[in-house]
Design an enzyme around this catalytic site. Structure first.
Site, PDB file in Angstrom:
ATOM      1  N   ARG A  82     -42.254 -29.987  13.047  1.00  0.00           N
ATOM      2  CA  ARG A  82     -40.913 -29.446  13.272  1.00  0.00           C
ATOM      3  C   ARG A  82     -41.013 -27.994  13.689  1.00  0.00           C
ATOM      4  O   ARG A  82     -41.666 -27.188  13.034  1.00  0.00           O
ATOM      5  CB  ARG A  82     -40.087 -29.557  11.986  1.00  0.00           C
ATOM      6  CG  ARG A  82     -38.728 -28.865  12.013  1.00  0.00           C
ATOM      7  CD  ARG A  82     -37.689 -29.759  12.639  1.00  0.00           C
ATOM      8  NE  ARG A  82     -36.373 -29.143  12.607  1.00  0.00           N
ATOM      9  CZ  ARG A  82     -35.415 -29.451  11.734  1.00  0.00           C
ATOM     10  NH1 ARG A  82     -35.638 -30.349  10.801  1.00  0.00           N
ATOM     11  NH2 ARG A  82     -34.237 -28.863  11.794  1.00  0.00           N
ATOM     12  N   ARG A  91     -35.512 -32.447  17.539  1.00  0.00           N
ATOM     13  CA  ARG A  91     -36.517 -32.233  16.494  1.00  0.00           C
ATOM     14  C   ARG A  91     -37.367 -33.480  16.272  1.00  0.00           C
ATOM     15  O   ARG A  91     -36.906 -34.602  16.453  1.00  0.00           O
ATOM     16  CB  ARG A  91     -35.865 -31.800  15.186  1.00  0.00           C
ATOM     17  CG  ARG A  91     -35.002 -32.794  14.440  1.00  0.00           C
ATOM     18  CD  ARG A  91     -33.642 -33.064  15.024  1.00  0.00           C
ATOM     19  NE  ARG A  91     -32.822 -31.883  15.236  1.00  0.00           N
ATOM     20  CZ  ARG A  91     -31.993 -31.381  14.323  1.00  0.00           C
ATOM     21  NH1 ARG A  91     -31.844 -31.976  13.175  1.00  0.00           N
ATOM     22  NH2 ARG A  91     -31.284 -30.318  14.594  1.00  0.00           N
ATOM     23  N   ASP A  94     -36.080 -34.514  10.876  1.00  0.00           N
ATOM     24  CA  ASP A  94     -35.048 -33.842  10.090  1.00  0.00           C
ATOM     25  C   ASP A  94     -34.883 -34.641   8.800  1.00  0.00           C
ATOM     26  O   ASP A  94     -34.679 -35.857   8.855  1.00  0.00           O
ATOM     27  CB  ASP A  94     -33.742 -33.866  10.903  1.00  0.00           C
ATOM     28  CG  ASP A  94     -32.644 -33.008  10.308  1.00  0.00           C
ATOM     29  OD1 ASP A  94     -32.960 -32.023   9.610  1.00  0.00           O
ATOM     30  OD2 ASP A  94     -31.472 -33.324  10.560  1.00  0.00           O
ATOM     31  N   ASP A  96     -32.618 -34.579   5.364  1.00  0.00           N
ATOM     32  CA  ASP A  96     -31.471 -33.944   4.706  1.00  0.00           C
ATOM     33  C   ASP A  96     -31.213 -34.611   3.358  1.00  0.00           C
ATOM     34  O   ASP A  96     -31.185 -35.850   3.279  1.00  0.00           O
ATOM     35  CB  ASP A  96     -30.199 -34.135   5.542  1.00  0.00           C
ATOM     36  CG  ASP A  96     -30.205 -33.346   6.841  1.00  0.00           C
ATOM     37  OD1 ASP A  96     -30.837 -32.275   6.883  1.00  0.00           O
ATOM     38  OD2 ASP A  96     -29.573 -33.813   7.809  1.00  0.00           O
TER      39      ASP A  96
HETATM   40  N1  ROI Z   1     -27.140 -37.136  16.656  1.00  0.00           N
HETATM   41  C1  ROI Z   1     -27.612 -38.281  16.142  1.00  0.00           C
HETATM   42  N2  ROI Z   1     -27.267 -39.439  16.714  1.00  0.00           N
HETATM   43  N3  ROI Z   1     -28.449 -38.284  15.062  1.00  0.00           N
HETATM   44  C2  ROI Z   1     -28.821 -37.125  14.469  1.00  0.00           C
HETATM   45  O1  ROI Z   1     -29.575 -37.150  13.481  1.00  0.00           O
HETATM   46  C3  ROI Z   1     -28.323 -35.905  14.977  1.00  0.00           C
HETATM   47  N4  ROI Z   1     -28.661 -34.700  14.435  1.00  0.00           N
HETATM   48  C4  ROI Z   1     -28.196 -33.547  14.934  1.00  0.00           C
HETATM   49  C5  ROI Z   1     -27.279 -33.490  16.118  1.00  0.00           C
HETATM   50  C6  ROI Z   1     -27.889 -32.654  17.223  1.00  0.00           C
HETATM   51  C7  ROI Z   1     -25.974 -32.853  15.656  1.00  0.00           C
HETATM   52  N5  ROI Z   1     -26.996 -34.816  16.630  1.00  0.00           N
HETATM   53  C8  ROI Z   1     -27.476 -35.951  16.097  1.00  0.00           C
HETATM   54  O2  ROI Z   1     -28.529 -32.399  14.361  1.00  0.00           O
END
Ligand code: ROI
Length: 161
Positions: A82, A91, A94, A96
């Site tokens: 990352r 990325r 991610d 969360d």
């Molecule tokens: N869009 C999708 N489909 N999935 C994500 O995890 C995701 N994460 C983000 C942004 C760029 C807002 N869009 C995303 O951070």
């Protein structure tokens, strides 16, 4: 032990493989048991001009503190390449913290529940595979309420590998 749900996303460098590696790393966290992993879902990025994302949710039971877990998740993200070039940028991985037991956490580094759970189909539908429909957010809303307000649009559920 508290039940924790982790949202996972990737849109670079073989996203499904990134999620599989992340699941393996989650399974090796100290004081933590990996309880389940949803199917993988593909969807367009919420921001235009990025590759499509692959997303999934994992359930953990852990006695780590929220900040210990956050540090561990960021270490996994960093291990998987990352680079934090721009906020909301594409990325490799991610991770969360969506929900941490029934805690409400409002710290500079960490807000739980994750503030956009309710409007993101790519979080809610995989979460619903793992969590009971009567799962409550700390504000009392149930997962069923959130799903009812968030149509299954633009999501493609991938077959299990
Ligand atoms: N869009 C999708 N489909 N999935 C994500 O995890 C995701 N994460 C983000 C942004 C760029 C807002 N869009 C995303 O951070």
């Amino acid at each position: 032990m508290e039940r924790i749900y982790i949202g996972m996303g990737s849109n670079l460098a073989d996203p499904a493989e990134q999620l599989r590696s992340a699941v393996e790393a989650l399974g090796q966290l100290p004081q933590t048991t990996l309880v389940g992993v949803s199917a993988f879902y593909q969807s367009d990025s919420l921001l235009p001009g990025q590759p499509r994302y692959t997303n999934a949710v994992a359930a953990l039971d852990s006695s780590l503190s929220p900040i210990q877990l956050l540090d561990a998740l960021q270490a996994i993200e960093n291990d998987q390449g990352r680079e934090r070039l721009e906020r909301w940028g594409p990325r490799t991985l991610d991770l969360d913290i969506l929900l941490f037991g029934d805690r409400l956490i409002d710290e500079p580094r960490l807000k739980v529940p994750h503030y956009q759970i309710q409007e993101r189909a790519f979080v809610l539908y995989p979460l619903a595979e793992l969590a009971p429909a009567d799962l409550h957010l700390p504000d009392g809303r149930t997962l069923a309420d959130l799903l009812a307000a968030c149509p299954f649009i633009g999501l493609e559920r991938l077959p299990h590998p």
